[in-house]
Write a protein that holds these residues in place. Structure first.
Motif, PDB file in Angstrom:
ATOM      1  N   GLU A 251       1.011  -0.833   0.061  1.00  0.00           N
ATOM      2  CA  GLU A 251      -0.208   0.375   0.267  1.00  0.00           C
ATOM      3  C   GLU A 251       1.225   1.339  -0.199  1.00  0.00           C
ATOM      4  N   GLU A 252       2.040   1.365   0.429  1.00  0.00           N
ATOM      5  CA  GLU A 252       2.636   2.494   1.098  1.00  0.00           C
ATOM      6  C   GLU A 252       4.140   2.839  -0.566  1.00  0.00           C
ATOM      7  N   CYS A 253       3.635   1.677  -1.384  1.00  0.00           N
ATOM      8  CA  CYS A 253       4.187   1.746  -2.698  1.00  0.00           C
ATOM      9  C   CYS A 253       3.672   2.358  -3.960  1.00  0.00           C
ATOM     10  N   ARG A 254       1.866   1.989  -3.786  1.00  0.00           N
ATOM     11  CA  ARG A 254       1.454   2.442  -4.490  1.00  0.00           C
ATOM     12  C   ARG A 254       1.635   3.993  -4.169  1.00  0.00           C
ATOM     13  N   GLN A 255       0.699   4.660  -2.791  1.00  0.00           N
ATOM     14  CA  GLN A 255       1.063   5.622  -2.558  1.00  0.00           C
ATOM     15  C   GLN A 255       2.355   6.550  -3.033  1.00  0.00           C
ATOM     16  N   HIS A 256       3.255   6.100  -2.436  1.00  0.00           N
ATOM     17  CA  HIS A 256       4.438   6.117  -3.546  1.00  0.00           C
ATOM     18  C   HIS A 256       4.563   6.930  -5.222  1.00  0.00           C
ATOM     19  N   THR A 257       3.484   5.437  -5.760  1.00  0.00           N
ATOM     20  CA  THR A 257       3.734   6.056  -6.835  1.00  0.00           C
ATOM     21  C   THR A 257       3.000   7.044  -7.352  1.00  0.00           C
ATOM     22  N   GLY A 258       1.590   7.332  -6.385  1.00  0.00           N
ATOM     23  CA  GLY A 258       1.123   8.242  -6.925  1.00  0.00           C
ATOM     24  C   GLY A 258       1.742  10.148  -6.577  1.00  0.00           C
ATOM     25  N   GLU A 259       2.672   9.421  -5.211  1.00  0.00           N
ATOM     26  CA  GLU A 259       2.814  10.655  -5.332  1.00  0.00           C
ATOM     27  C   GLU A 259       4.197  11.388  -5.988  1.00  0.00           C
ATOM     28  N   MET A 260       5.012  10.031  -6.793  1.00  0.00           N
ATOM     29  CA  MET A 260       6.058  10.113  -8.064  1.00  0.00           C
ATOM     30  C   MET A 260       5.461  10.560  -8.513  1.00  0.00           C
ATOM     31  N   GLU A 261       4.281  10.515  -9.482  1.00  0.00           N
ATOM     32  CA  GLU A 261       3.876  11.301 -10.957  1.00  0.00           C
ATOM     33  C   GLU A 261       3.194  12.792 -10.421  1.00  0.00           C
ATOM     34  N   GLU A 262       2.921  12.573  -8.916  1.00  0.00           N
ATOM     35  CA  GLU A 262       2.653  14.338  -8.607  1.00  0.00           C
ATOM     36  C   GLU A 262       4.116  15.204  -8.649  1.00  0.00           C
ATOM     37  N   TYR A 263       5.289  14.798  -7.746  1.00  0.00           N
ATOM     38  CA  TYR A 263       5.942  15.495  -7.947  1.00  0.00           C
ATOM     39  C   TYR A 263       6.811  15.653  -9.635  1.00  0.00           C
ATOM     40  N   ARG A 264       6.666  14.927 -10.191  1.00  0.00           N
ATOM     41  CA  ARG A 264       7.328  14.841 -11.549  1.00  0.00           C
ATOM     42  C   ARG A 264       6.092  16.060 -12.429  1.00  0.00           C
ATOM     43  N   GLY A 265       5.087  15.958 -11.733  1.00  0.00           N
ATOM     44  CA  GLY A 265       3.998  16.520 -12.836  1.00  0.00           C
ATOM     45  C   GLY A 265       4.003  18.514 -12.268  1.00  0.00           C
ATOM     46  N   ARG A 266       4.088  18.610 -10.925  1.00  0.00           N
ATOM     47  CA  ARG A 266       4.502  19.765 -10.863  1.00  0.00           C
ATOM     48  C   ARG A 266       6.065  20.612 -11.334  1.00  0.00           C
ATOM     49  N   ARG A 267       6.872  19.199 -11.282  1.00  0.00           N
ATOM     50  CA  ARG A 267       8.303  19.956 -11.871  1.00  0.00           C
ATOM     51  C   ARG A 267       8.597  20.251 -13.370  1.00  0.00           C
ATOM     52  N   GLN A 268       7.083  18.884 -14.171  1.00  0.00           N
ATOM     53  CA  GLN A 268       7.507  19.244 -15.570  1.00  0.00           C
ATOM     54  C   GLN A 268       6.926  20.746 -15.781  1.00  0.00           C
ATOM     55  N   VAL A 269       5.667  21.326 -15.003  1.00  0.00           N
ATOM     56  CA  VAL A 269       4.968  22.451 -15.311  1.00  0.00           C
ATOM     57  C   VAL A 269       6.433  23.607 -15.293  1.00  0.00           C
ATOM     58  N   VAL A 270       6.938  23.904 -13.821  1.00  0.00           N
ATOM     59  CA  VAL A 270       8.013  24.685 -13.947  1.00  0.00           C
ATOM     60  C   VAL A 270       8.909  24.510 -15.448  1.00  0.00           C
ATOM     61  N   THR A 271       9.316  23.540 -15.955  1.00  0.00           N
ATOM     62  CA  THR A 271       9.908  22.976 -16.761  1.00  0.00           C
ATOM     63  C   THR A 271       9.577  23.885 -17.575  1.00  0.00           C
ATOM     64  N   ASP A 272       8.381  23.276 -18.414  1.00  0.00           N
ATOM     65  CA  ASP A 272       7.669  23.937 -19.337  1.00  0.00           C
ATOM     66  C   ASP A 272       7.797  24.815 -19.502  1.00  0.00           C
ATOM     67  N   THR A 273       7.220  25.933 -18.354  1.00  0.00           N
ATOM     68  CA  THR A 273       6.893  27.361 -18.460  1.00  0.00           C
ATOM     69  C   THR A 273       7.830  27.981 -18.709  1.00  0.00           C
ATOM     70  N   VAL A 274       8.454  28.112 -18.095  1.00  0.00           N
ATOM     71  CA  VAL A 274      10.603  28.664 -19.085  1.00  0.00           C
ATOM     72  C   VAL A 274      10.728  28.268 -20.309  1.00  0.00           C
ATOM     73  N   ASN A 275      10.504  26.977 -20.144  1.00  0.00           N
ATOM     74  CA  ASN A 275      11.267  26.702 -21.483  1.00  0.00           C
ATOM     75  C   ASN A 275      10.090  26.742 -23.132  1.00  0.00           C
ATOM     76  N   LEU A 276       8.719  27.820 -22.420  1.00  0.00           N
ATOM     77  CA  LEU A 276       8.206  28.389 -23.227  1.00  0.00           C
ATOM     78  C   LEU A 276       8.708  29.766 -23.593  1.00  0.00           C
ATOM     79  N   PHE A 277      10.018  30.270 -23.171  1.00  0.00           N
ATOM     80  CA  PHE A 277      11.136  31.106 -23.779  1.00  0.00           C
ATOM     81  C   PHE A 277      11.785  30.762 -24.532  1.00  0.00           C
TER      82      PHE A 277
END
Length: 333
Positions: A251-277
């Motif tokens: 169960e902790e592994c499943r939660q960790h998978t969801g947290e990692m997807e959320e973490y990658r999403g936050r990081r990707q949003v910032v990276t994509d925003t900067v790359n717009l320039f």
């Protein structure tokens, strides 16, 4: 604003560009590296085609429809052309626009020009149109040369590949316009052409190399530390000692998978925003899904292409608006 006056100014600028030594030198370098890239691309295409034919012979008639190898595409050759366009196309665009206004200010001919029956918006629009036309000729030359070499080598594109080549050409034009608009804005803002070209090249290399790295670092900072993977419980001979502990671990592994997807999403949003320039990142976002359509699902590829096109259009529009607004309010003495 009279269209006739705009086209008159554009025609003069277009002729000046095509007879300019700096424009012709950079264009020659672009075509030279494009030819080198074409040689490498055609050589790789022939190797892929030979491997494809060999796989077909090995598969024979027993292979099902889903087991057949994929035929190589000539679009990979244009990938090498794109690699040449990124550095030399950007420099060609900057060389085309950095002195459109600044050279007139340095020679004090801008005041004389505006004393004629021509309005400021006709001047700036005509100069921009002439520069865009010159870049279009350079781009058509590079793509026509690539197609000519392919036909000489008996490599004929399919109808779908012709459409894809057209999309790559359109994205390439938007890429050149992005740095041309940047150079035009610098030409209006700065007092000397030397300063404009230095600032333009500095911004080009900052956008090409520093901005993507900054986006990655900023994404890591904003997203924070990645979630830690739960510790695996003790096992004996590959089996868990306590079944309840093992279920809790899963169960902790499943939660960790969801947290990692959320973490990658936050990081990707910032990276994509900067790359717009970064026009280079946006250019990649448009070209590579077209050149290698098997790399991602069609829906994701279409979304990425439209985002890249929109980013290139916005980048060019912003800097042209800066150049236009500054030139219209410029104090000319």
């Amino acid at each position: 604003m009279a269209a006739e006056q705009v086209f008159t100014v554009a025609g003069k600028e277009f002729t000046d560009h095509l007879t300019s030594r700096k424009f012709l030198v950079i264009l020659a370098l672009l075509l030279m590296f494009a030819l080198l890239g074409m040689h490498q691309g055609i050589d790789q295409y022939n190797k892929n085609l030979e491997s494809y034919n060999q796989q077909l012979q090995e598969a024979g008639d027993s292979a099902g429809p889903g087991m057949m190898p994929e035929r190589p595409s000539i679009l990979s050759v244009f990938g090498y052309l794109v690699s040449s366009l990124i550095p030399f196309g950007g420099m060609l665009a900057i060389a085309t626009g950095f002195d459109l206004i600044s050279k007139e200010k340095e020679s004090r001919s801008l005041k004389t020009l505006l004393s004629h029956p021509v309005y400021r918006d006709e001047v700036i629009n005509g100069k921009a149109l002439g520069g865009v036309a010159a870049l279009g000729v350079a781009l058509v030359t590079a793509f026509a040369l690539t197609l000519a070499v392919l036909l000489v080598c008996s490599i004929v594109p399919t109808a779908g590949e012709v459409v894809a080549i057209g999309v790559i050409g359109f994205a390439s034009l938007l890429y050149l316009l992005a740095f041309f608009a940047l150079a035009l804005a610098l030409s209006v803002v700065t007092k000397e052409s030397g300063h404009a070209v230095i600032y333009g090249l500095a911004l080009f290399f900052a956008i090409a190399f520093l901005l993507p790295t900054f986006g990655t670092v900023l994404g890591d900072v904003v997203a924070g530390d990645p979630p830690q993977r739960p510790e695996m419980p003790v096992t004996v001979d590959g089996r868990p000692v306590d079944e309840a502990v093992w279920m809790a671990y899963e169960e902790e592994c499943r939660q960790h998978t969801g947290e990692m997807e959320e973490y990658r999403g936050r990081r990707q949003v910032v990276t994509d925003t900067v790359n717009l320039f970064s026009p280079i990142v946006s250019y990649h976002a448009v070209v590579w899904p077209v050149a290698d359509p098997s790399g991602m699902p069609p829906e994701d590829a279409a979304g990425q292409i439209w985002r890249g096109v929109a980013a290139l259009v916005v980048f060019s529009s912003v800097f042209f608006a800066v150049a236009y607004g500054k030139f219209m309010r410029m104090d000319i003495r």
